[in-house]
Design a protein around this motif. Structure first.
Motif, short mmCIF file in Angstrom:
data_model
loop_
_atom_site.label_atom_id
_atom_site.label_comp_id
_atom_site.label_asym_id
_atom_site.label_seq_id
_atom_site.Cartn_x
_atom_site.Cartn_y
_atom_site.Cartn_z
N PHE A 48 0.81 -1.21 0.00
CA PHE A 48 0.00 0.00 0.00
C PHE A 48 0.85 1.27 0.00
O PHE A 48 1.98 1.29 0.47
CB PHE A 48 -0.93 0.01 1.21
N ARG A 49 0.25 2.33 -0.50
CA ARG A 49 0.90 3.64 -0.52
C ARG A 49 1.12 4.15 0.90
O ARG A 49 2.20 4.62 1.26
CB ARG A 49 0.03 4.63 -1.32
N SER A 50 0.08 4.10 1.72
CA SER A 50 0.17 4.49 3.12
C SER A 50 0.26 3.23 3.97
O SER A 50 -0.66 2.40 3.96
CB SER A 50 -1.03 5.33 3.54
N GLN A 51 1.34 3.07 4.71
CA GLN A 51 1.61 1.83 5.45
C GLN A 51 1.61 2.05 6.96
O GLN A 51 2.10 1.20 7.70
CB GLN A 51 2.96 1.28 4.99
N ILE A 52 1.05 3.15 7.40
CA ILE A 52 1.09 3.52 8.82
C ILE A 52 -0.32 3.71 9.36
O ILE A 52 -1.26 3.97 8.60
CB ILE A 52 1.93 4.80 9.04
N ALA A 211 -6.71 4.96 -2.77
CA ALA A 211 -7.27 5.25 -4.09
C ALA A 211 -7.52 6.74 -4.29
O ALA A 211 -7.40 7.26 -5.41
CB ALA A 211 -8.56 4.46 -4.31
N ILE A 212 -7.88 7.44 -3.22
CA ILE A 212 -8.14 8.88 -3.34
C ILE A 212 -6.99 9.70 -2.75
O ILE A 212 -7.10 10.92 -2.63
CB ILE A 212 -9.47 9.26 -2.67
N ARG A 213 -5.91 9.03 -2.37
CA ARG A 213 -4.69 9.68 -1.88
C ARG A 213 -5.00 10.61 -0.70
O ARG A 213 -4.47 11.71 -0.60
CB ARG A 213 -4.00 10.45 -3.02
N ALA A 214 -5.85 10.12 0.21
CA ALA A 214 -6.24 10.93 1.37
C ALA A 214 -5.34 10.73 2.57
O ALA A 214 -5.27 11.61 3.44
CB ALA A 214 -7.69 10.60 1.76
N VAL A 237 -3.85 10.26 8.99
CA VAL A 237 -3.37 8.95 9.40
C VAL A 237 -4.56 8.16 9.95
O VAL A 237 -5.24 8.61 10.86
CB VAL A 237 -2.26 9.04 10.45
N LEU A 238 -4.81 7.00 9.38
CA LEU A 238 -5.92 6.15 9.82
C LEU A 238 -5.70 5.69 11.26
O LEU A 238 -4.57 5.39 11.67
CB LEU A 238 -6.02 4.94 8.90
N GLY A 239 -6.78 5.65 12.03
CA GLY A 239 -6.70 5.18 13.41
C GLY A 239 -7.88 4.28 13.75
O GLY A 239 -8.70 3.95 12.89
N GLU A 240 -7.95 3.88 14.99
CA GLU A 240 -9.07 3.10 15.50
C GLU A 240 -9.29 3.50 16.95
O GLU A 240 -8.45 4.16 17.57
CB GLU A 240 -8.79 1.60 15.39
N GLY A 241 -10.43 3.09 17.51
CA GLY A 241 -10.68 3.40 18.92
C GLY A 241 -12.16 3.53 19.21
O GLY A 241 -13.02 3.29 18.36
N ALA A 242 -12.45 3.91 20.45
CA ALA A 242 -13.83 4.05 20.89
C ALA A 242 -13.89 4.96 22.11
O ALA A 242 -12.92 5.09 22.85
CB ALA A 242 -14.42 2.68 21.25
N ALA A 243 -15.03 5.59 22.28
CA ALA A 243 -15.31 6.34 23.51
C ALA A 243 -16.81 6.22 23.79
O ALA A 243 -17.63 6.30 22.86
CB ALA A 243 -14.91 7.80 23.39
N GLY A 311 -9.54 18.83 12.30
CA GLY A 311 -8.09 18.80 12.09
C GLY A 311 -7.56 17.50 11.56
O GLY A 311 -6.69 16.88 12.18
N SER A 312 -8.02 17.07 10.40
CA SER A 312 -7.62 15.76 9.89
C SER A 312 -6.19 15.74 9.36
O SER A 312 -5.56 14.70 9.32
CB SER A 312 -8.58 15.30 8.78
N GLY A 313 -5.69 16.90 8.93
CA GLY A 313 -4.35 16.93 8.38
C GLY A 313 -4.32 16.85 6.87
O GLY A 313 -3.26 16.61 6.29
N THR A 314 -5.46 17.06 6.21
CA THR A 314 -5.46 17.25 4.76
C THR A 314 -5.54 18.75 4.50
O THR A 314 -6.17 19.49 5.26
CB THR A 314 -6.65 16.56 4.08
N LYS A 315 -4.93 19.19 3.42
CA LYS A 315 -4.94 20.63 3.13
C LYS A 315 -6.37 21.13 2.93
O LYS A 315 -6.74 22.21 3.39
CB LYS A 315 -4.09 20.92 1.90
N GLN A 316 -7.18 20.33 2.24
CA GLN A 316 -8.55 20.73 1.98
C GLN A 316 -9.32 20.94 3.28
O GLN A 316 -9.97 21.97 3.48
CB GLN A 316 -9.24 19.67 1.13
#
Length: 421
Positions: A48-52, A211-214, A237-243, A311-316
């Protein structure tokens, strides 16, 4: 302050997040500003392009969940159950009328992990067009329907009031708490188990965002990869979790002597009707959602003590969100501390809204604003106070959290210190 309506308060908090398997570990992690992001360990990410990702070191057995439950339930349901147990213990709620207790759980992608794993088995690794159902788990249907998560929580805590799963993409966590707030206001329940959970770190999810380079391709430096509002950001950066929060009618809580974290005082939501993944640069719809939440809370922009940004960290997103704050708050937007905890724990899709609301409740209780980690070179177009690198001691009477999701969902929620409200 709510026009004679029943008032809802938060009396318990449970959190499982990357780098923290409890409420206190989560708080220490985000205020310390140390990112919990690493190379993916759940599967081999090499193609994959993003491996983290920001993974949770979640062992269900450590939370008292049984091998049978682990076999039957997807990871996102298991995390929701564990968080709910912590939230209930934190609330001190030992008994409640079952018919007056509800469930409102958010999720964006439900049982993604279980569904993908079972498809791989049924299709012989994707080689067979006609799958063999005899090889899949007998609990596959429960993975198909996200509503199974609300069912599991209701059964565990004997909640016989309204129960629902809210799935509005990345605003699911905020919207689920808003639904709980509405149930309290409308007299449908006195206690609601509210929050969100997502466990999306799987090959199919990573492929979708590739696929969308997000997502960020900064694979050689994972801890620096989530950089909201920074000029060098390259995606989320993709994450996981719950609250899970225990949302309770105010008089019900006071009658039993409950400790109150905060009151839910305002909520607003809009759809941009614009694009599946795109955002208008002017941030108009998010700004309108913020103004609606502020109006319902009867607050002026100057009253805000903290904003938990999407604050996702995408410029858009970051530029859209900055414009929304200016639209909604005017000059006050330049004076209120803002931060994104996604810089530390990544973006857990539908779960992140409830995790960020937990952070708002703790910020009000403890008088600390968590920082935006990795914000070292601010984007000139993101020119507000985004609390770079270091936490800040601030009296927070009112906290605003915002969410923006694919599909055009825009949500905003205000938590207030009870005395201030």
């Amino acid at each position: 302050m709510n026009g004679g309506l029943r008032r809802s308060v938060v009396t318990g908090i449970g959190v499982i997040a990357p780098g923290g398997g409890s409420r206190e570990e989560f708080w220490q992690r985000i205020t310390g500003g140390k990112p919990a992001i690493r190379r993916i360990t759940a599967f081999d990410p090499e193609p994959f392009r993003s491996q983290i990702a920001a993974e949770c070191d979640f062992d269900p057995s450590a939370y008292g969940l049984t091998p049978r439950e682990v076999r039957r339930l997807d990871r996102f349901v298991l995390m929701a159950l564990a968080c709910a147990e912590e939230a209930f213990a934190d609330s001190g709620l030992t008994s409640a009328d079952p018919e007056r207790m509800g469930v409102s759980l958010g999720t964006a992608v439900g049982s993604t992990i279980r569904l993908e794993e079972e498809y791989v088995v049924a299709s012989n690794g994707g080689r067979d067009w006609v799958v063999d159902p005899t090889h899949v788990t007998p609990f596959l249907y429960q993975a198909l329907v996200p509503s199974s998560a609300a069912t599991e929580l209701a059964v565990r805590f004997h909640a016989q009031g309204p129960a629902a799963v809210i799935s509005t993409g990345c605003t699911s966590g905020i919207d689920a708490i808003a639904h709980a707030h509405t149930l309290i206001q409308d007299g449908e329940a006195d206690v609601v188990i509210a929050g969100a959970s997502d466990a999306p770190i799987s090959p199919i999810t990573v492929a979708c965002f590739d696929a969308i380079r997000a997502t960020s391709p900064r694979n050689t430096d994972p801890e620096q990869a989530s950089r909201p509002f920074d000029a060098d950001r390259q995606g989320f950066v993709l994450g996981e979790g719950a609250a899970v929060l225990i949302v309770e009618e105010l008089q019900h809580a006071l009658a039993r002597g409950a400790r109150v974290y905060c009151e839910i005082t305002g909520f607003g939501a809009r759809a941009n009707a614009f694009h599946m993944t795109g955002l208008r640069a002017d941030g108009f719809e998010l700004g309108e959602a913020i103004m609606e939440a502020m109006d319902r809370a009867r607050l002026a922009p100057e009253d805000l003590g903290y904003i938990s940004a999407h604050g996702s960290g995408t410029k858009q997103n970051d530029r859209h969100e900055t414009a929304a704050y200016k639209h909604a708050l005017g000059e006050a937007a330049r004076r209120v501390p803002i931060s994104s905890i996604k810089s530390v724990i990544g973006h857990s899709l539908g779960a992140i809204g409830s995790i960020e609301m937990a952070a708002c409740a703790l910020a009000i209780q403890r008088g600390v604003v968590p920082p935006t980690a990795n914000l070292t070179t601010p984007d000139p177009e993101c020119d507000l106070d985004y609390t770079p690198v270091t936490a800040r001691e601030v009296t927070v009477d009112h906290a605003l959290s915002t969410g923006s999701g694919f599909g055009g969902f825009q949500s905003a929620m205000v938590f207030s210190r009870l005395e201030a409200a």
